[in-house]
Design a protein around this motif. Structure first.
Motif, PDB file in Angstrom:
ATOM      1  N   HIS A  27     -31.402 -56.530  27.470  1.00 42.41           N
ATOM      2  CA  HIS A  27     -32.537 -55.779  28.012  1.00 42.41           C
ATOM      3  C   HIS A  27     -33.342 -55.101  26.895  1.00 42.41           C
ATOM      4  O   HIS A  27     -34.573 -55.248  26.813  1.00 42.41           O
ATOM      5  CB  HIS A  27     -32.033 -54.724  29.007  1.00 42.41           C
ATOM      6  N   TYR A  28     -32.648 -54.390  26.019  1.00 39.68           N
ATOM      7  CA  TYR A  28     -33.357 -53.642  24.987  1.00 39.68           C
ATOM      8  C   TYR A  28     -33.787 -54.519  23.812  1.00 39.68           C
ATOM      9  O   TYR A  28     -34.775 -54.207  23.127  1.00 39.68           O
ATOM     10  CB  TYR A  28     -32.510 -52.461  24.513  1.00 39.68           C
ATOM     11  N   ILE A  50     -34.976 -57.621  24.187  1.00 38.81           N
ATOM     12  CA  ILE A  50     -36.235 -58.204  24.664  1.00 38.81           C
ATOM     13  C   ILE A  50     -37.351 -57.170  24.624  1.00 38.81           C
ATOM     14  O   ILE A  50     -38.488 -57.457  24.220  1.00 38.81           O
ATOM     15  CB  ILE A  50     -36.054 -58.757  26.096  1.00 38.81           C
ATOM     16  N   THR A  51     -37.038 -55.942  25.027  1.00 34.78           N
ATOM     17  CA  THR A  51     -38.024 -54.855  24.968  1.00 34.78           C
ATOM     18  C   THR A  51     -38.526 -54.647  23.547  1.00 34.78           C
ATOM     19  O   THR A  51     -39.746 -54.522  23.308  1.00 34.78           O
ATOM     20  CB  THR A  51     -37.393 -53.543  25.482  1.00 34.78           C
ATOM     21  N   PHE A  52     -37.608 -54.614  22.598  1.00 30.64           N
ATOM     22  CA  PHE A  52     -37.978 -54.413  21.194  1.00 30.64           C
ATOM     23  C   PHE A  52     -38.848 -55.561  20.679  1.00 30.64           C
ATOM     24  O   PHE A  52     -39.857 -55.332  19.996  1.00 30.64           O
ATOM     25  CB  PHE A  52     -36.712 -54.275  20.348  1.00 30.64           C
ATOM     26  N   ILE A  53     -38.467 -56.783  21.021  1.00 33.30           N
ATOM     27  CA  ILE A  53     -39.226 -57.950  20.579  1.00 33.30           C
ATOM     28  C   ILE A  53     -40.666 -57.887  21.080  1.00 33.30           C
ATOM     29  O   ILE A  53     -41.626 -58.094  20.321  1.00 33.30           O
ATOM     30  CB  ILE A  53     -38.554 -59.256  21.079  1.00 33.30           C
ATOM     31  N   PHE A  54     -40.857 -57.604  22.365  1.00 33.68           N
ATOM     32  CA  PHE A  54     -42.206 -57.547  22.919  1.00 33.68           C
ATOM     33  C   PHE A  54     -43.030 -56.431  22.282  1.00 33.68           C
ATOM     34  O   PHE A  54     -44.236 -56.598  22.039  1.00 33.68           O
ATOM     35  CB  PHE A  54     -42.140 -57.361  24.434  1.00 33.68           C
ATOM     36  N   SER A  55     -42.408 -55.296  22.004  1.00 31.71           N
ATOM     37  CA  SER A  55     -43.154 -54.199  21.383  1.00 31.71           C
ATOM     38  C   SER A  55     -43.599 -54.565  19.971  1.00 31.71           C
ATOM     39  O   SER A  55     -44.746 -54.285  19.585  1.00 31.71           O
ATOM     40  CB  SER A  55     -42.306 -52.928  21.363  1.00 31.71           C
ATOM     41  N   ILE A  56     -42.727 -55.210  19.221  1.00 32.07           N
ATOM     42  CA  ILE A  56     -43.069 -55.602  17.847  1.00 32.07           C
ATOM     43  C   ILE A  56     -44.120 -56.709  17.831  1.00 32.07           C
ATOM     44  O   ILE A  56     -45.056 -56.686  17.015  1.00 32.07           O
ATOM     45  CB  ILE A  56     -41.792 -56.064  17.091  1.00 32.07           C
ATOM     46  N   THR A 106     -36.885 -58.204  33.405  1.00 29.10           N
ATOM     47  CA  THR A 106     -37.195 -57.606  32.096  1.00 29.10           C
ATOM     48  C   THR A 106     -38.337 -58.348  31.413  1.00 29.10           C
ATOM     49  O   THR A 106     -39.276 -57.730  30.887  1.00 29.10           O
ATOM     50  CB  THR A 106     -35.948 -57.623  31.191  1.00 29.10           C
ATOM     51  N   ILE A 107     -38.264 -59.685  31.410  1.00 27.67           N
ATOM     52  CA  ILE A 107     -39.307 -60.495  30.773  1.00 27.67           C
ATOM     53  C   ILE A 107     -40.645 -60.290  31.474  1.00 27.67           C
ATOM     54  O   ILE A 107     -41.694 -60.160  30.824  1.00 27.67           O
ATOM     55  CB  ILE A 107     -38.911 -61.989  30.782  1.00 27.67           C
ATOM     56  N   GLY A 108     -40.634 -60.241  32.819  1.00 26.09           N
ATOM     57  CA  GLY A 108     -41.866 -60.060  33.576  1.00 26.09           C
ATOM     58  C   GLY A 108     -42.548 -58.736  33.277  1.00 26.09           C
ATOM     59  O   GLY A 108     -43.774 -58.683  33.085  1.00 26.09           O
ATOM     60  N   VAL A 109     -41.766 -57.680  33.231  1.00 27.84           N
ATOM     61  CA  VAL A 109     -42.319 -56.355  32.929  1.00 27.84           C
ATOM     62  C   VAL A 109     -42.965 -56.349  31.543  1.00 27.84           C
ATOM     63  O   VAL A 109     -44.091 -55.857  31.355  1.00 27.84           O
ATOM     64  CB  VAL A 109     -41.217 -55.277  33.011  1.00 27.84           C
ATOM     65  N   ILE A 141     -43.797 -46.499  24.426  1.00 27.35           N
ATOM     66  CA  ILE A 141     -44.261 -46.883  25.768  1.00 27.35           C
ATOM     67  C   ILE A 141     -43.398 -48.010  26.323  1.00 27.35           C
ATOM     68  O   ILE A 141     -42.950 -47.962  27.484  1.00 27.35           O
ATOM     69  CB  ILE A 141     -45.750 -47.306  25.736  1.00 27.35           C
ATOM     70  N   TYR A 142     -43.140 -49.021  25.511  1.00 25.17           N
ATOM     71  CA  TYR A 142     -42.293 -50.144  25.940  1.00 25.17           C
ATOM     72  C   TYR A 142     -40.901 -49.659  26.337  1.00 25.17           C
ATOM     73  O   TYR A 142     -40.369 -50.023  27.384  1.00 25.17           O
ATOM     74  CB  TYR A 142     -42.183 -51.174  24.821  1.00 25.17           C
ATOM     75  N   PHE A 143     -40.301 -48.823  25.496  1.00 30.88           N
ATOM     76  CA  PHE A 143     -38.912 -48.397  25.747  1.00 30.88           C
ATOM     77  C   PHE A 143     -38.822 -47.434  26.937  1.00 30.88           C
ATOM     78  O   PHE A 143     -37.863 -47.504  27.709  1.00 30.88           O
ATOM     79  CB  PHE A 143     -38.314 -47.772  24.484  1.00 30.88           C
ATOM     80  N   ILE A 144     -39.787 -46.575  27.091  1.00 30.65           N
ATOM     81  CA  ILE A 144     -39.756 -45.636  28.218  1.00 30.65           C
ATOM     82  C   ILE A 144     -39.897 -46.388  29.539  1.00 30.65           C
ATOM     83  O   ILE A 144     -39.119 -46.172  30.484  1.00 30.65           O
ATOM     84  CB  ILE A 144     -40.873 -44.572  28.078  1.00 30.65           C
ATOM     85  N   ILE A 145     -40.873 -47.276  29.630  1.00 28.91           N
ATOM     86  CA  ILE A 145     -41.084 -48.033  30.865  1.00 28.91           C
ATOM     87  C   ILE A 145     -39.878 -48.905  31.181  1.00 28.91           C
ATOM     88  O   ILE A 145     -39.415 -48.968  32.333  1.00 28.91           O
ATOM     89  CB  ILE A 145     -42.372 -48.881  30.760  1.00 28.91           C
ATOM     90  N   ASN A 146     -39.329 -49.580  30.170  1.00 35.17           N
ATOM     91  CA  ASN A 146     -38.176 -50.442  30.409  1.00 35.17           C
ATOM     92  C   ASN A 146     -36.924 -49.655  30.765  1.00 35.17           C
ATOM     93  O   ASN A 146     -36.085 -50.133  31.536  1.00 35.17           O
ATOM     94  CB  ASN A 146     -37.922 -51.326  29.186  1.00 35.17           C
ATOM     95  N   SER A 147     -36.775 -48.460  30.223  1.00 33.06           N
ATOM     96  CA  SER A 147     -35.613 -47.628  30.560  1.00 33.06           C
ATOM     97  C   SER A 147     -35.695 -47.137  31.998  1.00 33.06           C
ATOM     98  O   SER A 147     -34.699 -47.113  32.725  1.00 33.06           O
ATOM     99  CB  SER A 147     -35.526 -46.437  29.606  1.00 33.06           C
ATOM    100  N   ILE A 148     -36.908 -46.764  32.421  1.00 35.88           N
ATOM    101  CA  ILE A 148     -37.103 -46.306  33.795  1.00 35.88           C
ATOM    102  C   ILE A 148     -36.797 -47.425  34.789  1.00 35.88           C
ATOM    103  O   ILE A 148     -36.186 -47.201  35.838  1.00 35.88           O
ATOM    104  CB  ILE A 148     -38.545 -45.784  33.995  1.00 35.88           C
ATOM    105  N   LEU A 149     -37.205 -48.647  34.447  1.00 33.58           N
ATOM    106  CA  LEU A 149     -37.033 -49.775  35.360  1.00 33.58           C
ATOM    107  C   LEU A 149     -35.632 -50.391  35.306  1.00 33.58           C
ATOM    108  O   LEU A 149     -35.297 -51.241  36.121  1.00 33.58           O
ATOM    109  CB  LEU A 149     -38.082 -50.855  35.055  1.00 33.58           C
ATOM    110  N   SER A 150     -34.823 -49.964  34.342  1.00 37.57           N
ATOM    111  CA  SER A 150     -33.440 -50.447  34.282  1.00 37.57           C
ATOM    112  C   SER A 150     -32.532 -49.280  33.882  1.00 37.57           C
ATOM    113  O   SER A 150     -32.048 -49.206  32.752  1.00 37.57           O
ATOM    114  CB  SER A 150     -33.295 -51.596  33.278  1.00 37.57           C
ATOM    115  N   MET A 151     -32.308 -48.384  34.818  1.00 34.68           N
ATOM    116  CA  MET A 151     -31.505 -47.196  34.549  1.00 34.68           C
ATOM    117  C   MET A 151     -30.051 -47.552  34.237  1.00 34.68           C
ATOM    118  O   MET A 151     -29.363 -46.830  33.517  1.00 34.68           O
ATOM    119  CB  MET A 151     -31.563 -46.250  35.747  1.00 34.68           C
ATOM    120  N   GLU A 152     -29.582 -48.681  34.766  1.00 35.59           N
ATOM    121  CA  GLU A 152     -28.206 -49.109  34.498  1.00 35.59           C
ATOM    122  C   GLU A 152     -27.991 -49.351  33.009  1.00 35.59           C
ATOM    123  O   GLU A 152     -27.005 -48.895  32.421  1.00 35.59           O
ATOM    124  CB  GLU A 152     -27.891 -50.374  35.290  1.00 35.59           C
ATOM    125  N   SER A 153     -28.936 -50.076  32.384  1.00 38.73           N
ATOM    126  CA  SER A 153     -28.843 -50.342  30.946  1.00 38.73           C
ATOM    127  C   SER A 153     -29.010 -49.045  30.158  1.00 38.73           C
ATOM    128  O   SER A 153     -28.313 -48.818  29.155  1.00 38.73           O
ATOM    129  CB  SER A 153     -29.914 -51.352  30.524  1.00 38.73           C
TER     130      SER A 153
END
Length: 501
Positions: free
Chosen positions: A302-303, A305-311, A431-434, A473-485
């Motif tokens: 999850h994180y 993919i988030t990092f890759i998209f932000s970079i 995760t990819i869609g977001v 912004i990427y990490f905050i939004i992704n963390s909110i949408l995947s609280m389990e991770s």
């Protein structure tokens, strides 16, 4: 111990890649200014050729690392010796075949391409490049696999960093002295010999129990041919484009591709350092505790993919202004193209989103079962690239790569989730869609706002400012949408802090 080694791997890996990235941007520009786009294209093409010849390695390294995880976790030194003995014998055989190939290629390649560069020089450059590969396979490749399986990537990283620094400074000196291009290539061979000597003395001191003449366990490497086929597929993405352009277009077009690709390869290596730093921990955990592995897999995927998209979002915004500064004064071909950043970014995103799922396929021992899928991927890439390259040139080969990646990335994610961990892949696709949605916003905004960047200082200043905005912004939004991770990572960090206190 795993956390400590992971942190070492990441810290030294990032430091190394930042240094290599900096030097990797300086030297090509010096090449372009001193020798022109054609010579730069030649060196890039030769490097890709030996990517293909390296297929003689036949997946030995990848297969060795995967099979070493279990005895490394168990501390079974006897099994490690038997496995590495088999690996050593395979590598020795490969080194002889490799040498034969470089002799043939150094004679034939100068006659097959159209270039104004002296054909004798081209032959020598090809030979010297290949000779470094022979030394690597024969003397040090076996030893490196043990370091990677133990999670000691930082040792290999530091050695590579030092040899790269030495090579780079020597090349800069020679370029500024207008030295012959063959002499510039010779420097790489000499530093490879220095690297070989380091590994010899290091293992003699730190691993006195290591005996590469033990009875070889060839059965442990039975999946090496499966790894070979997967490596062929991977190599097609990293090498075919440049070779097709060298045959159907020109070395100048290759140079354009090489400069853009240099940025993305450097970026990929930089973020890949994060994965490589902890990949051994994923392999160890898989063999120790499957339930814990599943939690680690989900949070890490999850994180990552988030990092890759932000970079990649940052790269998309900054690459065109950077190219204008970087290629200023180089007029033998136009390096500025508004479509290339999006095509290269798409390739990078498709490549990186499948990395963790593909790693699961490797450590679970499913490489052989996925051979047909990777062959289809290669066929899609080659056929579409060949079909489009003559009419569309650089665009054609990139579109071919994207089409193949669309198929294979989807396939890898489905396979890893459905066949290995027996669940729907909906979690990763969410995760990819977001992140695709966030990237689309970046593309939309970038088309409507023009950044005024005229110097490297402006580039660094604006780059840091954008990083401070986009990555959070990427990490905050992704963390909110995947609280389990988020909760899993938070508990892990909190647990480590409590233990230290």
């Amino acid at each position: 111990m795993k956390l400590k080694r992971s942190l070492y791997n990441i810290a030294f890996g990032l430091l190394s890649q930042l240094i290599i990235l900096s030097l990797g941007l300086i030297i090509p520009r010096l090449f372009l200014l001193a020798y022109g786009s054609e010579v730069n294209g030649l060196f890039s093409s030769v490097g890709q050729i030996f990517g293909y010849v390296a297929l003689l390695e036949a997946g030995i390294g990848a297969a060795t690392i995967q099979v070493l995880y279990k005895p490394v976790v168990a501390g079974d030194k006897s099994s490690i010796n038997h496995i590495l003995s088999a690996t050593k014998k395979y590598y020795k055989k490969v080194s002889f075949y490799y040498f034969a190939c470089i002799v043939v290629i150094s004679l034939l390649y100068p006659m097959l391409i159209h270039s104004n560069i002296n054909k004798l020089y081209i032959g020598f450059i090809v030979f010297l490049q290949g000779l470094s590969g022979v030394i690597n396979f024969y003397f040090q490749a076996t030893l490196k696999q043990l370091l990677l399986a133990e999670g000691k990537n930082y040792i290999e990283t530091n050695v590579s960093m030092m040899t790269h620094i030495i090579t780079s400074f020597a090349r800069v000196f020679l370029i500024l002295s207008s030295a012959n291009i063959v002499l510039i290539q010779l420097v790489y061979l000499l530093t490879t010999i220095l690297e070989m000597l380091f590994y010899y003395f290091y293992f003699k001191k730190k691993y006195p129990w290591l005996h590469l003449h033990a009875k070889p366990d060839f059965s442990s490497l039975q999946q090496k041919n499966a790894f070979l086929i997967h490596q062929i597929s991977g190599l097609i993405f990293s090498s075919t484009d440049m070779l097709l352009l060298s045959f159907f277009c020109s070395f100048k077009v290759v140079s354009v591709y090489a400069i853009y690709n240099l940025i993305f390869v450097s970026l990929n290596t930089l973020v890949g350092t994060l994965h490589n730093g902890v990949s051994f921990a994923l392999g160890h955990t898989y063999h120790e505790n499957k339930q814990e592995y599943l939690k680690l897999h989900d949070a890490y995927d999850h994180y990552y993919i988030t990092f890759i998209f932000s970079i990649i979002s940052l790269t998309y915004i900054l690459i065109e202004p950077f190219m204008k500064i970087y290629t200023n004064g180089i007029n033998d071909i136009d390096y500025i193209d508004s479509y290339l950043p999006f095509l290269f970014c798409t390739i990078q995103l498709l490549t990186c989103t499948r990395i963790i799922s593909n790693n699961l396929i490797r450590i679970a021992g499913h490489m052989k079962k996925t051979i047909p899928n990777t062959i289809i991927e290669s066929c899609i890439n080659l056929s579409i690239s060949l079909l489009l390259v003559q009419d569309m040139g650089l665009y054609g080969v990139l579109i071919g790569t994207i089409c193949a990646l669309l198929y294979r990335t989807t396939d890898i994610i489905f396979y890893a989730n459905q066949k290995i961990i027996n669940r729907s892949p909906i979690k990763i696709y969410k995760t990819i869609g977001v992140n695709c949605g966030l990237f689309s916003v970046v593309v939309f905004l970038n088309a409507r706002f023009v950044l005024q960047i005229g110097t490297y200082f402006d580039f660094i200043k604006i780059g840091l400012l954008l990083s401070a905005i986009i990555i959070p912004i990427y990490f905050i939004i992704n963390s909110i949408l995947s609280m389990e991770s988020f909760r899993y990572v938070y508990k892990k960090i909190q647990g480590k802090l409590i233990l230290r206190s």
